[in-house]
Design a protein around this motif. Structure first.
Motif, PDB file in Angstrom:
ATOM      1  N   ASP A 162      10.304   9.340 -14.397  1.00 47.66           N
ATOM      2  CA  ASP A 162       8.880   8.597 -13.933  1.00 47.66           C
ATOM      3  C   ASP A 162       9.301   7.001 -13.668  1.00 47.66           C
ATOM      4  O   ASP A 162       9.039   6.258 -12.812  1.00 47.66           O
ATOM      5  CB  ASP A 162       7.597   8.816 -14.516  1.00 47.66           C
ATOM      6  CG  ASP A 162       6.629   8.259 -13.846  1.00 47.66           C
ATOM      7  OD1 ASP A 162       6.414   8.239 -12.865  1.00 47.66           O
ATOM      8  OD2 ASP A 162       5.653   7.767 -14.850  1.00 47.66           O
ATOM      9  N   ASN A 163       9.906   6.332 -14.829  1.00 48.13           N
ATOM     10  CA  ASN A 163      10.032   4.958 -14.812  1.00 48.13           C
ATOM     11  C   ASN A 163      11.323   4.701 -13.653  1.00 48.13           C
ATOM     12  O   ASN A 163      11.515   3.611 -13.067  1.00 48.13           O
ATOM     13  CB  ASN A 163      10.557   4.746 -16.059  1.00 48.13           C
ATOM     14  CG  ASN A 163       9.421   4.752 -17.168  1.00 48.13           C
ATOM     15  OD1 ASN A 163       8.041   4.386 -16.794  1.00 48.13           O
ATOM     16  ND2 ASN A 163       9.494   4.744 -18.545  1.00 48.13           N
ATOM     17  N   ILE A 168       0.826  -1.283  -0.092  1.00 47.35           N
ATOM     18  CA  ILE A 168       0.045   0.102   0.143  1.00 47.35           C
ATOM     19  C   ILE A 168       0.949   1.366  -0.069  1.00 47.35           C
ATOM     20  O   ILE A 168       0.703   2.063  -0.652  1.00 47.35           O
ATOM     21  CB  ILE A 168      -0.965  -0.031   1.143  1.00 47.35           C
ATOM     22  CG1 ILE A 168      -1.908  -1.243   1.052  1.00 47.35           C
ATOM     23  CG2 ILE A 168      -1.826   1.137   1.412  1.00 47.35           C
ATOM     24  CD1 ILE A 168      -2.896  -1.194   2.165  1.00 47.35           C
ATOM     25  N   TRP A 169       1.749   1.369   0.729  1.00 42.68           N
ATOM     26  CA  TRP A 169       2.982   2.323   0.832  1.00 42.68           C
ATOM     27  C   TRP A 169       3.656   2.604  -0.549  1.00 42.68           C
ATOM     28  O   TRP A 169       3.791   3.823  -0.949  1.00 42.68           O
ATOM     29  CB  TRP A 169       3.595   2.328   1.764  1.00 42.68           C
ATOM     30  CG  TRP A 169       3.341   2.858   3.467  1.00 42.68           C
ATOM     31  CD1 TRP A 169       2.540   2.136   4.448  1.00 42.68           C
ATOM     32  CD2 TRP A 169       3.099   4.274   3.559  1.00 42.68           C
ATOM     33  NE1 TRP A 169       2.151   3.012   5.236  1.00 42.68           N
ATOM     34  CE2 TRP A 169       2.291   4.124   4.931  1.00 42.68           C
ATOM     35  CE3 TRP A 169       3.633   5.433   3.202  1.00 42.68           C
ATOM     36  CZ2 TRP A 169       2.412   5.486   5.530  1.00 42.68           C
ATOM     37  CZ3 TRP A 169       3.241   6.604   3.857  1.00 42.68           C
ATOM     38  CH2 TRP A 169       2.638   6.703   5.263  1.00 42.68           C
ATOM     39  N   MET A 170       3.776   1.434  -1.059  1.00 41.01           N
ATOM     40  CA  MET A 170       4.804   1.619  -2.343  1.00 41.01           C
ATOM     41  C   MET A 170       3.823   2.159  -3.385  1.00 41.01           C
ATOM     42  O   MET A 170       4.274   2.905  -4.144  1.00 41.01           O
ATOM     43  CB  MET A 170       5.031   0.074  -2.790  1.00 41.01           C
ATOM     44  CG  MET A 170       5.780  -0.149  -4.324  1.00 41.01           C
ATOM     45  SD  MET A 170       5.768  -1.688  -4.755  1.00 41.01           S
ATOM     46  CE  MET A 170       4.070  -2.149  -5.104  1.00 41.01           C
ATOM     47  N   ILE A 171       2.487   1.517  -3.540  1.00 43.65           N
ATOM     48  CA  ILE A 171       1.365   2.286  -4.672  1.00 43.65           C
ATOM     49  C   ILE A 171       1.392   3.760  -4.289  1.00 43.65           C
ATOM     50  O   ILE A 171       1.454   4.648  -5.207  1.00 43.65           O
ATOM     51  CB  ILE A 171       0.254   1.518  -4.379  1.00 43.65           C
ATOM     52  CG1 ILE A 171       0.367   0.182  -4.906  1.00 43.65           C
ATOM     53  CG2 ILE A 171      -0.657   2.367  -5.544  1.00 43.65           C
ATOM     54  CD1 ILE A 171      -0.931  -0.658  -4.632  1.00 43.65           C
ATOM     55  N   LEU A 211      10.971   2.340 -10.648  1.00 39.54           N
ATOM     56  CA  LEU A 211      11.966   1.113 -10.541  1.00 39.54           C
ATOM     57  C   LEU A 211      12.476   1.512  -9.019  1.00 39.54           C
ATOM     58  O   LEU A 211      12.571   0.108  -8.432  1.00 39.54           O
ATOM     59  CB  LEU A 211      12.969   1.084 -11.625  1.00 39.54           C
ATOM     60  CG  LEU A 211      13.862  -0.170 -11.633  1.00 39.54           C
ATOM     61  CD1 LEU A 211      13.212  -1.294 -11.653  1.00 39.54           C
ATOM     62  CD2 LEU A 211      14.919   0.339 -12.681  1.00 39.54           C
ATOM     63  N   LEU A 212      12.878   2.288  -8.576  1.00 38.89           N
ATOM     64  CA  LEU A 212      13.681   2.420  -7.185  1.00 38.89           C
ATOM     65  C   LEU A 212      12.608   2.244  -6.178  1.00 38.89           C
ATOM     66  O   LEU A 212      12.984   1.462  -5.132  1.00 38.89           O
ATOM     67  CB  LEU A 212      14.125   3.958  -7.062  1.00 38.89           C
ATOM     68  CG  LEU A 212      15.533   4.233  -8.004  1.00 38.89           C
ATOM     69  CD1 LEU A 212      15.809   5.452  -7.885  1.00 38.89           C
ATOM     70  CD2 LEU A 212      16.528   3.198  -7.634  1.00 38.89           C
ATOM     71  N   ILE A 213      11.431   2.751  -6.375  1.00 34.32           N
ATOM     72  CA  ILE A 213      10.536   2.450  -5.097  1.00 34.32           C
ATOM     73  C   ILE A 213      10.123   0.931  -5.085  1.00 34.32           C
ATOM     74  O   ILE A 213      10.222   0.333  -3.864  1.00 34.32           O
ATOM     75  CB  ILE A 213       9.290   3.321  -5.340  1.00 34.32           C
ATOM     76  CG1 ILE A 213       9.665   4.844  -5.351  1.00 34.32           C
ATOM     77  CG2 ILE A 213       8.256   2.984  -4.569  1.00 34.32           C
ATOM     78  CD1 ILE A 213       8.445   5.626  -5.667  1.00 34.32           C
TER      79      ILE A 213
END
Length: 381
Positions: free
Chosen positions: A164-165, A127-130, A169-171
């Motif tokens: 953005d990409n 959820i935090w990732m999204i 990717l990092l997150i």
């Protein structure tokens, strides 16, 4: 910095971990309720979950209702969007605290309890990732499109997809690392395998990676943008229609699409005819007149032709230059501007036609090469 990355990731993991050492505080607040169900672990666990659900719902509703009222007073929509994104992960973090405490109270096996708590943690990380992906996208859009467009910025509309990409990717990579740590999976072997695979792929896809890195530098440096007219080393000229990570596409004046690998674009001399302080482009009409012609009359005719042409703007003003004394002509050059390089061929056609007609009307000779043939003697019959 990179050697300490696992330590930083472990610190990030703590942000998503349930408040384990704070469960005692929660249970202290619920002590009267737990005493009512003394000796009954199932009702105690369910009671903790129910109270947590009510508390999280009321608290999040009150806090975000207040914040929404405050953000509605501002002119920017950025704070409203960020507030809407922040509510689900914060609400779930409150629920996760109580649900984990409730599961610990229930008479479940240690293995099942661990699995349930790990599941709560994993869901919280997702959820935090999204939420962070959405926040990063909004912030990058604000940096790319907001503010004064004349400022030179690394994040620009054409480089927005790249950043953005990369941020996504990092997150996602950090979230996957945290999830692996939650479930106790050792990532040492995974990282080692990824390094070996990365080296093998790097050698196998050397040209592809060269195009990829060149595309990144082109998007970041922006020597040209979509819609610009550029000229390559081989005098290939066209309008840029697409800038990708692998290649750049041009449409020539013959309506033929040319795809050029970014590695070539990055190592070639590229002339951007649309660059500079404005997109206007200067053209040159070269013409020669016979010796003895009134040069003031020629100057006036060329200026009049440029002023009467609709495709030639009034500013900057056209100008005429007497360039040289040629072998058989006086060489003049008409310099004028057009709104964009796309109009070069059409404008040259109209100016050349107008100059030729006016010279004919004024009986001004345009010299050309002549060859005289002398017959020294006729053949004997």
């Amino acid at each position: 910095m990179f050697f300490h990355l696992p330590r930083y990731l472990l610190q990030l993991r703590k942000l998503f971990a349930p408040l384990g050492n704070r469960m005692d505080n929660l249970e202290q607040y619920l002590a009267p309720l737990l005493a009512y169900f003394d000796g009954e672990p199932w009702p105690q666990g369910i009671a903790i979950m129910g109270v947590t659900f009510l508390f999280a719902s009321l608290l999040s509703w009150f806090i975000f209702r207040t914040l929404k009222f405050l953000t509605s007073k501002t002119k920017s929509f950025l704070d409203d969007r960020l507030l809407a994104i922040a509510r689900p992960p914060i609400y779930y973090s409150l629920l996760m605290t109580g649900f984990s405490a409730g599961v610990n109270r229930m008479p479940l096996s240690d293995k099942l309890t661990d699995y349930l708590i790990f599941g709560f943690k994993t869901l919280g990380v997702i959820i935090w990732m999204i939420a962070l992906v959405r926040v990063s996208k909004i912030i990058l859009q604000q940096l790319a499109w907001g503010g004064n467009r004349n400022n030179i910025r690394l994040i620009q509309p054409q480089t927005l997809p790249l950043f953005d990409n990369v941020s996504k990717l990092l997150i996602v990579a950090v979230a996957v690392y945290i999830i692996f740590q939650i479930w106790g999976i050792d990532m040492t072997a995974w990282l080692a395998s990824a390094g070996i695979v990365g080296i093998a792929v790097g050698f196998a896809a050397k040209d592809t990676l060269a195009n990829l890195f060149s595309g990144v530098f082109i998007l970041a440096d922006t020597p040209y943008k979509i819609g610009d007219y550029i000229v390559l080393d081989g005098n290939q000229r066209g309008k840029v229609t697409h800038i990708g990570l692998r290649s750049t596409r041009l449409i020539t004046r013959d309506d033929v699409e040319v795809t050029v690998p970014n590695s070539i674009m990055g190592n070639s001399k590229v002339t951007n005819q649309s660059g500079g302080p404005h997109p206007k482009f200067r053209i040159r009409v070269q013409v020669g007149v016979a010796y003895g012609t009134d040069i003031d009359q020629v100057n006036d005719i060329l200026m009049k032709v440029a002023e009467d042409e609709p495709l030639v703007p009034k500013s900057p003003e056209p100008r005429v230059r007497f360039r040289a004394f040629g072998a058989s002509s006086l060489d003049f050059e008409l310099l004028c501007w057009i709104e964009n390089p796309e109009l070069r061929g059409r404008t040259l056609h109209k100016l050349n036609s107008a100059v030729y007609k006016r010279f004919n009307e004024e009986n001004i000779e345009i010299p050309y090469s002549k060859q005289d043939l002398y017959i020294k003697e006729l053949p004997k019959t």
